[in-house]
Design a protein around this motif. Sequence first.
Motif, short mmCIF file in Angstrom:
data_model
loop_
_atom_site.label_atom_id
_atom_site.label_comp_id
_atom_site.label_asym_id
_atom_site.label_seq_id
_atom_site.Cartn_x
_atom_site.Cartn_y
_atom_site.Cartn_z
N PRO A 25 15.73 6.31 -1.27
CA PRO A 25 14.44 5.96 -1.89
C PRO A 25 14.60 5.20 -3.20
CG PRO A 25 14.38 8.21 -1.08
CD PRO A 25 15.80 7.73 -0.95
N GLN A 26 15.62 5.56 -3.99
CA GLN A 26 15.84 4.85 -5.25
C GLN A 26 16.24 3.40 -4.98
OE1 GLN A 26 18.69 7.09 -7.51
NE2 GLN A 26 17.12 8.43 -8.40
N LEU A 27 17.04 3.19 -3.95
CA LEU A 27 17.43 1.83 -3.60
C LEU A 27 16.21 1.02 -3.18
CD1 LEU A 27 19.47 -0.39 -2.94
CD2 LEU A 27 19.83 0.71 -0.71
N TYR A 28 15.36 1.62 -2.36
CA TYR A 28 14.15 0.93 -1.90
C TYR A 28 13.24 0.61 -3.09
CZ TYR A 28 10.04 -0.14 0.94
OH TYR A 28 8.97 -0.75 1.52
N ALA A 29 13.06 1.59 -4.00
CA ALA A 29 12.22 1.37 -5.18
C ALA A 29 12.78 0.27 -6.07
CB ALA A 29 12.07 2.68 -5.96
N LEU A 30 14.12 0.23 -6.20
CA LEU A 30 14.75 -0.81 -7.02
C LEU A 30 14.52 -2.20 -6.42
CD1 LEU A 30 16.57 -1.60 -9.39
CD2 LEU A 30 18.55 -1.16 -7.92
N GLN A 68 7.41 18.44 1.85
CA GLN A 68 6.58 17.23 1.82
C GLN A 68 7.46 16.00 1.99
OE1 GLN A 68 4.67 18.06 -2.07
NE2 GLN A 68 2.73 17.91 -0.97
N VAL A 69 6.89 14.99 2.66
CA VAL A 69 7.56 13.70 2.83
C VAL A 69 6.67 12.64 2.21
CG1 VAL A 69 8.40 11.99 4.47
CG2 VAL A 69 8.76 14.42 4.92
N ASP A 70 7.23 11.84 1.28
CA ASP A 70 6.43 10.81 0.61
C ASP A 70 6.49 9.49 1.36
OD1 ASP A 70 8.90 9.70 0.04
OD2 ASP A 70 8.92 10.34 -2.05
N SER A 71 5.88 8.45 0.77
CA SER A 71 5.79 7.15 1.45
C SER A 71 7.15 6.48 1.62
CB SER A 71 4.85 6.23 0.68
OG SER A 71 5.31 6.04 -0.65
N TYR A 72 8.15 6.91 0.84
CA TYR A 72 9.49 6.36 0.96
C TYR A 72 10.34 7.14 1.97
CZ TYR A 72 8.28 3.80 -3.27
OH TYR A 72 7.66 3.01 -4.19
N GLY A 73 9.75 8.16 2.57
CA GLY A 73 10.49 8.96 3.54
C GLY A 73 11.34 10.04 2.92
N PRO A 83 0.83 -1.21 0.00
CA PRO A 83 0.00 0.00 0.00
C PRO A 83 0.86 1.26 0.00
CG PRO A 83 -0.03 -1.05 2.17
CD PRO A 83 0.66 -2.00 1.23
N GLU A 84 0.38 2.26 -0.72
CA GLU A 84 1.12 3.52 -0.84
C GLU A 84 0.59 4.50 0.20
OE1 GLU A 84 3.97 6.01 -2.97
OE2 GLU A 84 3.52 3.88 -3.05
N GLN A 85 1.47 5.03 1.01
CA GLN A 85 1.07 6.00 2.03
C GLN A 85 0.97 7.39 1.42
OE1 GLN A 85 3.67 6.18 5.41
NE2 GLN A 85 2.17 7.11 6.73
N GLN A 120 14.59 4.31 4.99
CA GLN A 120 13.70 5.46 5.02
C GLN A 120 14.02 6.45 6.12
OE1 GLN A 120 9.63 4.22 4.93
NE2 GLN A 120 9.79 3.42 2.87
N THR A 121 15.18 6.36 6.72
CA THR A 121 15.56 7.35 7.75
C THR A 121 16.61 8.29 7.18
OG1 THR A 121 17.20 5.79 8.59
CG2 THR A 121 15.04 5.85 9.68
#
Length: 286
Positions: free
Chosen positions: A237-242, A212-217, A166-168, A285-286
């Motif tokens: 965030p790019q690492l998490y998305a990958l 703004q802060v997105d769902s990836y932090g 789910p996308e926050q 995400q920190t």
Amino acid sequence: MPEWLEVIVRTIFAVVVLFLLTKLLGKRQVSQLSFFEYITGITVGSLAAYISLDTDKTWHLGLIALVVWIAFSLGIEFLQMKSKKARDFLDFKSTVLIKDGKILEDNMKKERLTTDELLSELRKKDVFKLADVEFAIMESDGAINLLLTRENQPLTPKHLGIQVAPEQETQAVIMDGEILDDALDILGLSRKGLQEKLAELNLSVQNVFLGQVDSYGELTVDLYTDQVEVPKLEEKPQLYALLKKCEADLELFSLSTSNEEAKNMYEQCSLQLQEMLRTLKPLIQT
């Protein structure tokens, strides 16, 4: 009191009363209007003008009429919420315009809608070919909604049998140079954590017009000074998305292969990657 001053006082009074009564009617009165709400808007505006400009001694009758009309409108809205028959009687019913890809000419005539107007409404929905439409309906407020044929609907992960996380909702955490604590609570982020993100960008809260802060932090900011470019911290965030993409690809491979051994291998790898993502998510995400 001079007549011109009396008109000013009455106008200010009418604006305040109209604002309070319109707030009482709710958001629907300023959204897409139904038939009865359209009548209400015209009448309330006329009564407010009467209160402002009528210089005789009966101007208060306009105020009484305004209050009665608002009370009547609230009663009608309450009745509509309780009864479908009342909704159908007071508002227009929805009308089907296109069914199974075919235009219903009789319903078009009933709504006094021309072919040009229908095509114009379709183009507003980014549809330029009638054959792409499976179903279209005119709602009671006059808006036209449609359903595309299955082959023209956008492809989603669900069509591929892929489950996605789910996308926050993206939250505004800084606005007009002020930190919004409610948004931080939703994200589970502290003021200290936000300050650290700003420090990485060499910024302070006072420099930020909107943050703004997105769902990836990931924090994105717009500064008061438009000439200054803000570096983007995108590595994590790019690492998490990958990694999420790799997980989705593994699930897709497991669904697309008929080899049971390969299917089990892909599923096991996907589960291992999911477990790794759960472990790494707080760090990424920190």
